[in-house]
Design an enzyme around this catalytic site. Sequence first.
Site, PDB file in Angstrom:
ATOM      1  N   HIS A  77       0.837  -1.205   0.000  1.00 60.39           N
ATOM      2  CA  HIS A  77       0.000   0.000   0.000  1.00 60.39           C
ATOM      3  C   HIS A  77       0.872   1.256   0.000  1.00 60.39           C
ATOM      4  O   HIS A  77       0.539   2.259  -0.647  1.00 60.39           O
ATOM      5  CB  HIS A  77      -0.912  -0.026   1.232  1.00 60.39           C
ATOM      6  CG  HIS A  77      -1.766   1.185   1.375  1.00 60.39           C
ATOM      7  ND1 HIS A  77      -1.500   2.164   2.306  1.00 60.39           N
ATOM      8  CD2 HIS A  77      -2.871   1.595   0.701  1.00 60.39           C
ATOM      9  CE1 HIS A  77      -2.412   3.124   2.202  1.00 60.39           C
ATOM     10  NE2 HIS A  77      -3.247   2.803   1.242  1.00 60.39           N
ATOM     11  N   GLU A  80       1.935   1.882  -3.497  1.00 60.56           N
ATOM     12  CA  GLU A  80       0.815   2.415  -4.287  1.00 60.56           C
ATOM     13  C   GLU A  80       0.731   3.940  -4.125  1.00 60.56           C
ATOM     14  O   GLU A  80       0.466   4.664  -5.090  1.00 60.56           O
ATOM     15  CB  GLU A  80      -0.489   1.751  -3.835  1.00 60.56           C
ATOM     16  CG  GLU A  80      -1.737   2.260  -4.528  1.00 60.56           C
ATOM     17  CD  GLU A  80      -2.952   2.215  -3.630  1.00 60.56           C
ATOM     18  OE1 GLU A  80      -3.679   3.220  -3.558  1.00 60.56           O
ATOM     19  OE2 GLU A  80      -3.172   1.166  -2.986  1.00 60.56           O
ATOM     20  N   HIS A  81       0.983   4.442  -2.909  1.00 61.37           N
ATOM     21  CA  HIS A  81       0.983   5.887  -2.665  1.00 61.37           C
ATOM     22  C   HIS A  81       2.191   6.547  -3.334  1.00 61.37           C
ATOM     23  O   HIS A  81       2.077   7.591  -3.983  1.00 61.37           O
ATOM     24  CB  HIS A  81       1.062   6.169  -1.159  1.00 61.37           C
ATOM     25  CG  HIS A  81      -0.272   6.222  -0.486  1.00 61.37           C
ATOM     26  ND1 HIS A  81      -0.828   7.385  -0.022  1.00 61.37           N
ATOM     27  CD2 HIS A  81      -1.175   5.244  -0.213  1.00 61.37           C
ATOM     28  CE1 HIS A  81      -2.002   7.137   0.523  1.00 61.37           C
ATOM     29  NE2 HIS A  81      -2.233   5.839   0.434  1.00 61.37           N
ATOM     30  N   GLU A 150       4.951  10.715   2.418  1.00 62.39           N
ATOM     31  CA  GLU A 150       3.851   9.753   2.287  1.00 62.39           C
ATOM     32  C   GLU A 150       3.615   8.980   3.576  1.00 62.39           C
ATOM     33  O   GLU A 150       2.507   8.541   3.845  1.00 62.39           O
ATOM     34  CB  GLU A 150       4.124   8.768   1.140  1.00 62.39           C
ATOM     35  CG  GLU A 150       3.898   9.346  -0.227  1.00 62.39           C
ATOM     36  CD  GLU A 150       2.554  10.055  -0.347  1.00 62.39           C
ATOM     37  OE1 GLU A 150       1.505   9.409  -0.182  1.00 62.39           O
ATOM     38  OE2 GLU A 150       2.553  11.271  -0.592  1.00 62.39           O
ATOM     39  N   GLU A 157      -4.236   8.551   7.061  1.00 63.65           N
ATOM     40  CA  GLU A 157      -5.240   7.672   6.444  1.00 63.65           C
ATOM     41  C   GLU A 157      -5.657   6.565   7.409  1.00 63.65           C
ATOM     42  O   GLU A 157      -6.835   6.193   7.487  1.00 63.65           O
ATOM     43  CB  GLU A 157      -4.674   7.063   5.154  1.00 63.65           C
ATOM     44  CG  GLU A 157      -5.672   6.207   4.388  1.00 63.65           C
ATOM     45  CD  GLU A 157      -5.065   5.562   3.150  1.00 63.65           C
ATOM     46  OE1 GLU A 157      -5.650   4.571   2.661  1.00 63.65           O
ATOM     47  OE2 GLU A 157      -4.014   6.036   2.663  1.00 63.65           O
TER      48      GLU A 157
END
Length: 469
Positions: A77, A80-81, A150, A157
């Site tokens: 993940h 992906e960011h 990030e 998040e």
Amino acid sequence: HSPTSRSPTMLRQSSSLARIGARRFSSLGMQAPTTVTTLDNGLRVASETLPGETATLGVWVDTGSRFETDQNNGVAHFLEHLIFKGTKQRSQYELEMEVENLGAHLNAYTSREQTVYYAKSFSSDVPKATEILADLLSGSKLAPDAVERERDVILREMEEVEGQLEEVVFDRLHEVAFRGTPLARTILGPKDVIQSITADTIRSYVQQHYTADRMVVAAAGGLAHDEVVKLADKYFGKFPGKPATPPFQWEPSIFTGAEVRVHDDAMTGGAHLAIAFEGLAWNDPDVYALQMLGALLGSFEAKVARGAGVHSSSKLVHDLARDDLAQSIMPFCTCYTDTGLFGVYAVASEKNDLDDLTLIILEEMVRLCFTVSDADCERAATSLKANMALSLDGSSHVAEDIGRQLITYGRRIPLSEAFQRIDDVTPEDLMRVANRVVWDQEIAVASLGQVKYLPDYNKLRGRTYWNIY
């Protein structure tokens, strides 16, 4: 027998004939074929031509959180960011402007078993979109300063996800259902691991898992297959076919009967809970029958139904609506490579009567082991087929279906074949599969909120069978 009466045998035969006769008219019109080509490096290219001026092209990678370790959980993940934060050829600003000037949509998502990057654009812009995707996957900078930025985004998040109660319950459910095995890991990963991930961690993960033999380029829309193959060969043909490092040691995920309760009296309203049995793997021959059982259980949203739940053909929905026991219920049938989860997610009503709520849910699931009529079977088949057909509305959904099926099955199953398999399921098959999955089987339970009066695990486990004398 009197002239107007019929024997039970005759009734059964006539209802079976009626069911078979009705299903003869469930065939589809011609569906565009899915063409698959394998490049020299092992990359599979699959496409379906659809009418229109737009197309979706994406890359499906056979990796996700189950392919991580306890030391790097969350890296898929994180990547992906990070992948959209600039490449060796483009800065983040240039990338965003280029995509915006095309009027295209560029997106990505990570699941437990797959990671996906895709672009939707005009058909004429597909070559440019393909080049951008290849640049992202092969030339991403993975700069240390971008990693730090990030990291903060992902930690925020994680805080937001904690407020999405359904996500929380399903993450906890996976943790207890597959305790100590790969599927127990969350997609976002634990906070302490996220804080320790570095650019080198991400780079080694990419080198091990982002190889052509585990990737599928899938496309759907107004483009020809030969064109997609040429683009894939041009931009993805140089991807390594195998990892340079030792191959990943694939581990099975073992289902465990267990429970977790997140007790929070500060939460207003009813508790959130999920009860799951071990489901079936993607390639299990009974998977369509299990999905049909989920359709028979039925879903319900009290706010939307406005009292109509009591008129539902689903006995579960009818009983819960009649007694005002649930704000919503949703059956789920989640499949993975080697296992799955089958159960019901429910949000209790304001009165929070968790004893009666769980009693009715489990009683109805057990009832499917013994009582499925021809009409039930027909209704479940129609519901499942409608959902499958509606889920293919648009090029992005078709490309998603192609990519996922090539990763999970190794081929695209046409709707006509899927519909035929569903039509071939009989009430006896449904009861057999219910006995296989539900009857006296272990359960995993995850609950959140005011769960003090949720029956204990042994009581819930005892409701997975009936004492029949």
